[in-house]
Design a protein around this motif. Structure first.
Motif, PDB file in Angstrom:
ATOM      1  N   PRO A  42      15.526  48.987  18.494  1.00 27.44           N
ATOM      2  CA  PRO A  42      16.291  49.235  17.160  1.00 27.44           C
ATOM      3  C   PRO A  42      17.110  47.861  16.581  1.00 27.44           C
ATOM      4  O   PRO A  42      17.850  47.227  17.263  1.00 27.44           O
ATOM      5  CB  PRO A  42      17.211  50.383  17.610  1.00 27.44           C
ATOM      6  N   GLU A  43      16.587  47.490  15.553  1.00 24.19           N
ATOM      7  CA  GLU A  43      17.254  46.244  14.845  1.00 24.19           C
ATOM      8  C   GLU A  43      18.872  46.121  14.933  1.00 24.19           C
ATOM      9  O   GLU A  43      19.368  45.166  15.073  1.00 24.19           O
ATOM     10  CB  GLU A  43      16.481  45.859  13.720  1.00 24.19           C
ATOM     11  N   ASN A  44      19.185  47.415  14.536  1.00 22.34           N
ATOM     12  CA  ASN A  44      20.752  47.460  14.140  1.00 22.34           C
ATOM     13  C   ASN A  44      21.440  48.733  14.787  1.00 22.34           C
ATOM     14  O   ASN A  44      22.575  48.914  14.912  1.00 22.34           O
ATOM     15  CB  ASN A  44      21.042  47.465  12.699  1.00 22.34           C
ATOM     16  N   MET A  46      21.767  50.766  17.336  1.00 24.42           N
ATOM     17  CA  MET A  46      22.307  51.005  18.560  1.00 24.42           C
ATOM     18  C   MET A  46      23.463  50.001  18.773  1.00 24.42           C
ATOM     19  O   MET A  46      23.993  50.011  19.936  1.00 24.42           O
ATOM     20  CB  MET A  46      21.325  51.025  19.746  1.00 24.42           C
ATOM     21  N   LYS A  47      23.775  49.325  17.855  1.00 25.28           N
ATOM     22  CA  LYS A  47      24.809  48.226  17.846  1.00 25.28           C
ATOM     23  C   LYS A  47      26.188  49.128  17.987  1.00 25.28           C
ATOM     24  O   LYS A  47      26.202  50.170  17.604  1.00 25.28           O
ATOM     25  CB  LYS A  47      24.689  47.223  16.980  1.00 25.28           C
ATOM     26  N   ILE A  48      27.266  48.490  18.111  1.00 24.65           N
ATOM     27  CA  ILE A  48      28.615  48.659  18.389  1.00 24.65           C
ATOM     28  C   ILE A  48      29.048  49.711  17.131  1.00 24.65           C
ATOM     29  O   ILE A  48      29.466  50.617  17.244  1.00 24.65           O
ATOM     30  CB  ILE A  48      29.744  48.003  18.916  1.00 24.65           C
ATOM     31  N   GLY A  79      17.151  48.951  24.629  1.00 25.96           N
ATOM     32  CA  GLY A  79      18.646  49.379  24.236  1.00 25.96           C
ATOM     33  C   GLY A  79      19.314  48.023  23.461  1.00 25.96           C
ATOM     34  O   GLY A  79      19.228  46.934  24.318  1.00 25.96           O
ATOM     35  N   HIS A  80      19.738  47.997  22.521  1.00 28.00           N
ATOM     36  CA  HIS A  80      20.427  46.769  21.884  1.00 28.00           C
ATOM     37  C   HIS A  80      21.546  47.373  21.026  1.00 28.00           C
ATOM     38  O   HIS A  80      21.436  47.684  19.995  1.00 28.00           O
ATOM     39  CB  HIS A  80      19.333  45.856  21.440  1.00 28.00           C
ATOM     40  N   THR A  81      22.911  46.660  21.201  1.00 27.28           N
ATOM     41  CA  THR A  81      23.432  46.064  22.440  1.00 27.28           C
ATOM     42  C   THR A  81      24.638  46.470  22.726  1.00 27.28           C
ATOM     43  O   THR A  81      25.143  47.061  21.896  1.00 27.28           O
ATOM     44  CB  THR A  81      23.425  44.601  22.145  1.00 27.28           C
TER      45      THR A  81
HETATM   46  C1  XIL Z   1      20.287  40.971  13.320  1.00 26.52           C
HETATM   47  C2  XIL Z   1      19.672  41.863  12.380  1.00 26.52           C
HETATM   48  O1  XIL Z   1      18.341  41.480  12.231  1.00 26.52           O
HETATM   49  C3  XIL Z   1      20.044  41.914  11.018  1.00 26.52           C
HETATM   50  O2  XIL Z   1      19.536  43.029  10.289  1.00 26.52           O
HETATM   51  C4  XIL Z   1      21.650  42.012  11.027  1.00 26.52           C
HETATM   52  O3  XIL Z   1      22.052  41.964   9.628  1.00 26.52           O
HETATM   53  C5  XIL Z   1      22.205  41.199  11.838  1.00 26.52           C
HETATM   54  O4  XIL Z   1      21.634  40.993  13.153  1.00 26.52           O
HETATM   55  N1  XIL Z   1      20.649  38.333  17.452  1.00 26.52           N
HETATM   56  C6  XIL Z   1      20.887  39.625  17.844  1.00 26.52           C
HETATM   57  C7  XIL Z   1      20.212  40.372  16.930  1.00 26.52           C
HETATM   58  O5  XIL Z   1      21.013  39.786  18.931  1.00 26.52           O
HETATM   59  O6  XIL Z   1      20.938  41.882  16.986  1.00 26.52           O
HETATM   60  C8  XIL Z   1      20.281  39.940  15.471  1.00 26.52           C
HETATM   61  O7  XIL Z   1      19.843  40.844  14.700  1.00 26.52           O
HETATM   62  C9  XIL Z   1      19.870  38.543  15.389  1.00 26.52           C
HETATM   63  C10 XIL Z   1      20.391  37.655  16.301  1.00 26.52           C
END
Ligand code: XIL
Length: 298
Positions: A42-44, A46-48, A79-81
């Protein structure tokens, strides 16, 4: 094999992509993503800030959208992060000391409980090292005490013993860089003291300031020799040179414990690097030369 996922599977590896929940309604996007990849990050979602927008009020709506799309289509999930200085909700940004330490532990427990038994590997800690000098990055988490990273990993192991636990960072691909050595020494120390860590994620955002170097293979081999898996977790290459993409793929294939690669988006139009064309598909969903060179290398 005719897709990246199937080609990677020939050697027991996976090939993944970042997926954004907001794009799951775009059938051109999901068609490519479903066809080519067998691992999803998941690009964003599952973030905090996404999963705990208010303290101790967890929200998995967006994370579950990506998770469910992945699993319904036969893919595994990274999962990230869980612990990161970036994309912290406002309430967490204002915490410090033991209060922040407890909040970090509570966050790891809350998110990992929701996804218990469902995640292939978690990026437990993201980007904890400074860009130069080889030491830790200054952050609210770092100021809680130098042991915050191992506390995060021990908490994560107890929360979901089935998930592989990764440390993930950028600019740790070049073996000669101090940051790479700093992370290497941390992993070595963790392994020697029994701190639970299973994998290291190399984000691999290559651009003119941090260009791909062929010593990446030495880096992957050196970390793997410590007894961890290594994964390429957020790959994109400024300009998407087919040769560079092939070299990176071959570096992973040369290291038995490099068990998978993930690109940070599907089409160039999906990339977080606006104004750049760093991915394997163009904005129209056409395969680029870099796609073919990766497929042929796998
Ligand atoms: C990035 C996403 O791709 C963007 O959509 C968001 O605006 C910012 O974060 N390192 C990481 C990722 O670990 O979570 C980041 O993803 C890119 C750099």
């Amino acid at each position: 094999a005719s897709t990246l996922g199937a080609a990677a599977a020939q050697s027991g590896r996976y090939f993944g992509t970042a997926i954004a929940a907001g794009r799951l309604g775009d059938s051109a996007y999901t068609t490519i993503a479903n066809r080519e990849f067998n691992m999803v990050t998941p690009e964003n979602e599952m973030k905090i800030d996404a999963t705990e927008p208010n303290r101790n009020q967890f929200n998995f709506t967006q994370g579950d959208r990506v998770y469910n799309w992945a699993v319904q289509n036969g893919k595994r999930v990274r999962g990230h992060t869980l612990a990161w200085h970036g994309q912290q909700p406002g309430w967490m940004q204002s915490l410090s000391g033991s209060d922040l330490r407890s909040a970090m532990i509570n966050h790891i427990n809350g998110v990992m409980a929701h996804y218990k038994g469902k995640i292939y590997s978690w990026d437990v800690v993201n980007e904890a090292y400074a860009d130069s000098g080889g030491g830790r990055r200054d952050s609210n988490l770092q100021r809680t005490g130098n042991d915050w990273i191992e506390v995060a990993f021990r908490t994560a192991r107890a929360a979901d013993p089935a998930a592989k636990l990764c440390y993930n960072d950028y600019n740790i691909e070049n073996w000669t860089w101090a940051k790479t050595q700093g992370v290497y020494n941390m992993v070595k120390d963790f392994k020697s003291r029994g701190v639970p860590i299973d994998c290291v994620g190399f984000q691999s955002h290559f651009n003119s300031g941090s260009a791909y170097n062929s010593n990446f293979r030495t880096t992957l081999q050196s970390f793997a020799a410590l007894g961890v898996d290594v994964q390429i977790t957020e790959l994109d290459v400024q300009g998407a040179s087919a040769t560079t993409y092939a070299n990176i793929t071959n570096d992973c294939l040369a290291v038995p414990r490099c068990n998978g690669m993930t690109v940070w988006g599907v089409r160039d139009s999906d990339s977080w690097r606006s104004g750049d064309t760093p991915l394997l598909f163009d904005g129209n969903g056409n395969k680029k030369p870099a796609y073919t060179s990766v497929l042929n290398a796998l």
